[in-house]
Design a protein around this motif. Sequence first.
Motif, PDB file in Angstrom:
ATOM      1  N   ALA A   1       0.739  -1.223   0.071  1.00  0.00           N
ATOM      2  CA  ALA A   1       0.387  -0.189  -0.216  1.00  0.00           C
ATOM      3  C   ALA A   1       0.741   0.811   0.281  1.00  0.00           C
ATOM      4  N   VAL A   2       1.933   1.327   1.193  1.00  0.00           N
ATOM      5  CA  VAL A   2       2.667   2.379   0.730  1.00  0.00           C
ATOM      6  C   VAL A   2       3.765   2.248  -0.578  1.00  0.00           C
ATOM      7  N   LEU A   3       3.546   1.563  -1.733  1.00  0.00           N
ATOM      8  CA  LEU A   3       4.450   1.768  -2.391  1.00  0.00           C
ATOM      9  C   LEU A   3       3.329   1.786  -3.560  1.00  0.00           C
ATOM     10  N   ARG A   4       1.872   1.665  -3.562  1.00  0.00           N
ATOM     11  CA  ARG A   4       1.324   2.089  -4.706  1.00  0.00           C
ATOM     12  C   ARG A   4       1.200   3.385  -4.163  1.00  0.00           C
ATOM     13  N   ARG A   5       0.912   4.273  -3.177  1.00  0.00           N
ATOM     14  CA  ARG A   5       0.502   5.490  -2.831  1.00  0.00           C
ATOM     15  C   ARG A   5       1.786   6.369  -3.181  1.00  0.00           C
ATOM     16  N   ALA A   6       3.031   5.324  -3.295  1.00  0.00           N
ATOM     17  CA  ALA A   6       4.146   6.645  -3.994  1.00  0.00           C
ATOM     18  C   ALA A   6       4.041   6.260  -5.169  1.00  0.00           C
TER      19      ALA A   6
ATOM     20  N   PRO B   1       1.609   4.968  -8.048  1.00  0.00           N
ATOM     21  CA  PRO B   1       0.453   4.371  -8.430  1.00  0.00           C
ATOM     22  C   PRO B   1       0.124   3.357  -9.405  1.00  0.00           C
ATOM     23  N   ASP B   2       1.730   4.069 -10.855  1.00  0.00           N
ATOM     24  CA  ASP B   2       1.344   2.875 -11.668  1.00  0.00           C
ATOM     25  C   ASP B   2       2.577   1.818 -11.550  1.00  0.00           C
ATOM     26  N   LEU B   3       3.110   1.633 -10.523  1.00  0.00           N
ATOM     27  CA  LEU B   3       4.051   0.415 -10.218  1.00  0.00           C
ATOM     28  C   LEU B   3       3.674  -0.791 -11.232  1.00  0.00           C
TER      29      LEU B   3
ATOM     30  N   THR C   1       9.149  -0.524 -12.240  1.00  0.00           N
ATOM     31  CA  THR C   1       9.059   0.540 -12.988  1.00  0.00           C
ATOM     32  C   THR C   1       7.429   0.817 -11.619  1.00  0.00           C
ATOM     33  N   GLY C   2       8.018   2.748 -11.481  1.00  0.00           N
ATOM     34  CA  GLY C   2       6.908   3.537 -11.229  1.00  0.00           C
ATOM     35  C   GLY C   2       7.165   4.990 -11.211  1.00  0.00           C
ATOM     36  N   THR C   3       6.127   6.133 -11.650  1.00  0.00           N
ATOM     37  CA  THR C   3       5.911   7.398 -11.508  1.00  0.00           C
ATOM     38  C   THR C   3       5.565   7.976 -10.121  1.00  0.00           C
TER      39      THR C   3
ATOM     40  N   GLY D   1      10.212   9.503   2.810  1.00  0.00           N
ATOM     41  CA  GLY D   1       9.628  11.243   3.463  1.00  0.00           C
ATOM     42  C   GLY D   1      10.223  11.682   2.043  1.00  0.00           C
ATOM     43  N   VAL D   2      10.446  11.228   0.957  1.00  0.00           N
ATOM     44  CA  VAL D   2      10.632  11.872   0.433  1.00  0.00           C
ATOM     45  C   VAL D   2       8.908  12.484  -0.809  1.00  0.00           C
ATOM     46  N   PRO D   3       9.331  13.976  -0.730  1.00  0.00           N
ATOM     47  CA  PRO D   3       8.039  14.182  -1.182  1.00  0.00           C
ATOM     48  C   PRO D   3       7.847  13.664  -2.849  1.00  0.00           C
ATOM     49  N   PRO D   4       6.397  13.728  -3.371  1.00  0.00           N
ATOM     50  CA  PRO D   4       6.306  13.603  -5.193  1.00  0.00           C
ATOM     51  C   PRO D   4       7.218  14.514  -6.101  1.00  0.00           C
ATOM     52  N   THR D   5       8.078  13.721  -6.864  1.00  0.00           N
ATOM     53  CA  THR D   5       8.731  14.761  -7.278  1.00  0.00           C
ATOM     54  C   THR D   5       8.361  14.523  -8.913  1.00  0.00           C
ATOM     55  N   GLY D   6       7.269  13.403  -9.627  1.00  0.00           N
ATOM     56  CA  GLY D   6       6.817  13.196 -10.731  1.00  0.00           C
ATOM     57  C   GLY D   6       8.304  12.699 -11.773  1.00  0.00           C
ATOM     58  N   LYS D   7       8.983  12.381 -10.705  1.00  0.00           N
ATOM     59  CA  LYS D   7      10.069  11.713 -11.705  1.00  0.00           C
ATOM     60  C   LYS D   7       9.535   9.552 -12.290  1.00  0.00           C
ATOM     61  N   SER D   8       9.542   9.140 -13.255  1.00  0.00           N
ATOM     62  CA  SER D   8       9.344   8.048 -13.692  1.00  0.00           C
ATOM     63  C   SER D   8      11.045   7.115 -13.218  1.00  0.00           C
ATOM     64  N   ILE D   9      11.141   6.079 -12.551  1.00  0.00           N
ATOM     65  CA  ILE D   9      11.763   5.430 -11.874  1.00  0.00           C
ATOM     66  C   ILE D   9      11.987   3.793 -12.013  1.00  0.00           C
ATOM     67  N   THR D  10      12.904   3.353 -12.491  1.00  0.00           N
ATOM     68  CA  THR D  10      13.220   2.284 -12.328  1.00  0.00           C
ATOM     69  C   THR D  10      14.236   1.659 -11.305  1.00  0.00           C
TER      70      THR D  10
END
Length: 148
Positions: A62-67, A69-71, A92-94, A101-110
């Motif tokens: 749930a924590v991962l999905r909130r951070a 959502p497109d995990l 992958t996810g956005t 502790g990191v606020p949303p950045t909108g960055k895509s990560i892998t």
Amino acid sequence: MSIITTAERNKETLRRFHDAVSTGDEEIISRTIDEVVQPDVKIRTPLPIETTGTSAMKEVLAVLRRAFPDLHVEVEDVIAEGDKVVTRNTVTGTHRGEYMGVPPTGKSITYKEILIARFVDGRVAETWAVVDVMSQMRQLGVFAGPNA
């Protein structure tokens, strides 16, 4: 007529778990966990939460999905030996919500992860995971590095 081995069945069960996580649908994820994971599963990866068993697994996801959502979990390799199955995954996810502790950045990560699951009676009874958190943090701009 082919005979499905216990190892093959366990591999398919772990793939089913990863596929459920990638749906992003909380109901599907929760139901799949309840079906394929022992209620008192032992999660051997240190987690910053107090819950245990399937509740801990659901909380982490749930924590991962909130951070993110497109995990999405792409299973790269599946290896089975005895009562254990190992998956090597690319995740992958956005970054749309707070994460560690990191606020949303909108960055895509892998990032990469390896999960080992031990099975008892066809269900996951114990897990160990190695997640490339440093890569996550670099891509989110927390640490300098090639992906920052």
